[in-house]
Scaffold this motif. Structure first.
Motif, mmCIF file in Angstrom:
data_model
loop_
_atom_site.group_PDB
_atom_site.id
_atom_site.type_symbol
_atom_site.label_atom_id
_atom_site.label_comp_id
_atom_site.label_asym_id
_atom_site.label_seq_id
_atom_site.Cartn_x
_atom_site.Cartn_y
_atom_site.Cartn_z
ATOM 1 N N THR A 1 48.169 22.673 37.549
ATOM 2 C CA THR A 1 48.986 21.703 36.492
ATOM 3 C C THR A 1 50.012 20.996 37.272
ATOM 4 O O THR A 1 50.234 20.457 37.190
ATOM 5 C CB THR A 1 49.481 23.317 35.308
ATOM 6 N N SER B 1 60.493 18.215 33.654
ATOM 7 C CA SER B 1 60.825 18.834 32.425
ATOM 8 C C SER B 1 59.270 18.212 31.468
ATOM 9 O O SER B 1 58.444 19.218 30.832
ATOM 10 C CB SER B 1 61.499 18.597 31.633
ATOM 11 N N LEU B 2 59.260 16.501 30.855
ATOM 12 C CA LEU B 2 58.214 16.432 30.242
ATOM 13 C C LEU B 2 56.488 16.779 30.612
ATOM 14 O O LEU B 2 56.044 16.525 30.553
ATOM 15 C CB LEU B 2 58.765 14.586 29.636
ATOM 16 N N GLN C 1 55.207 19.830 30.415
ATOM 17 C CA GLN C 1 54.971 20.192 29.539
ATOM 18 C C GLN C 1 53.568 19.282 28.909
ATOM 19 O O GLN C 1 52.491 19.425 28.823
ATOM 20 C CB GLN C 1 55.860 19.139 27.932
ATOM 21 N N GLU D 1 50.552 20.932 31.452
ATOM 22 C CA GLU D 1 50.455 22.229 30.500
ATOM 23 C C GLU D 1 49.267 21.403 28.791
ATOM 24 O O GLU D 1 48.560 22.279 28.334
ATOM 25 C CB GLU D 1 51.048 22.864 30.182
ATOM 26 N N GLN D 2 50.088 20.591 28.305
ATOM 27 C CA GLN D 2 48.609 20.063 26.943
ATOM 28 C C GLN D 2 47.335 19.141 27.835
ATOM 29 O O GLN D 2 46.524 19.867 27.120
ATOM 30 C CB GLN D 2 49.723 19.364 25.787
#
Length: 236
Positions: free
Chosen positions: A103, A118-119, A122, A125-126
């Motif tokens: 990841t 940070s994005l 995300q 992970e998605q």
């Protein structure tokens, strides 16, 4: 600009998705035209050659060339498929063994493309939750999502493209012996010009430059084989 105007704006039309099949088709047909025409011209230019020897040479070049193209494409695509499958198997094992590391690796790829850290986490992970192997297939390995390589399909397509380019020069070789040296090159050059134009148009490239390039290469190939045929034929 209003939201409605954006929603109804025409979609962009790109041609890059055509490059794979376009390259294979143009390469096969171009090879068929130039190699078979050059061989016919080389044999026809040799002193003492007959109409039957010229025709036999053309047919043999067509059949042998098509089979060689098919075999080469099959081996090439099979090797590519083996490499892709090995990489996917290795990646699948890594995903099972170290999902967190994978990841982070995917997030780092997106960070490198300009996404904020940070994005990027995300997004990674998605994507991992949706289709982990597919995400790594695209972003880490750089493989397309259009399915695995198909060696047999590639081999048949390559052989057909070669044959399509070679068949008309072979038919032109049926001309009277005295006319073969004119009929075959003329046929080949017209075909090369048409092929260059079609390939350029399908790929959105300048037509004139593509036609000139492929025609000049055809003239060079046939001119060289005609000279070699005349010289070696005279010696024999």
């Amino acid at each position: 600009m209003t939201t409605d105007a954006i929603d109804h704006a025409p979609g962009e039309h790109h041609l890059v998705h055509r490059t794979g099949w376009l390259r294979a088709a143009v390469l096969g047909a171009n090879d068929g035209i130039i190699s078979v025409s050059s061989l016919i011209v080389g044999v026809a230019a040799a002193p003492g050659s007959t109409a039957s020897t010229v025709l036999v040479a053309g047919v043999a070049a067509l059949v042998g060339g098509a089979l060689a193209m098919a075999a080469g494409e099959y081996v090439s695509v099979s090797s590519q498929a083996d490499t892709e499958n090995a990489d996917l198997a290795r990646e699948s094992a890594e995903l099972e063994r170290s999902p967190v590391t994978e990841t982070r690796e995917l997030a780092a790829i997106h960070e490198g493309r300009g996404v904020e850290p940070s994005l990027a986490i995300q997004v990674a992970e998605q994507m991992m939750a949706h289709d982990a192997l597919g995400a790594h297939r695209r972003d880490e390995l750089g493989l397309a999502d259009d399915g695995a390589s198909q060696p047999m399909q590639a081999a048949v397509s390559s052989a057909l493209a070669f044959s399509a380019g070679a068949i008309l020069p072979v038919i032109a070789a049926l001309a009277p012996r005295s006319a073969v040296l004119y009929a075959v090159p003329a046929t080949a050059l017209v075909l090369l010009g048409v092929l260059g134009a079609l390939g350029a148009k399908a790929g959105g490239a300048p037509i004139g430059r593509a036609m000139i390039r492929v025609v000049l290469l055809g003239v060079l190939a046939m001119g060289m084989t005609a000279l070699i045929g005349a010289l070696t034929g005279a010696v024999v």
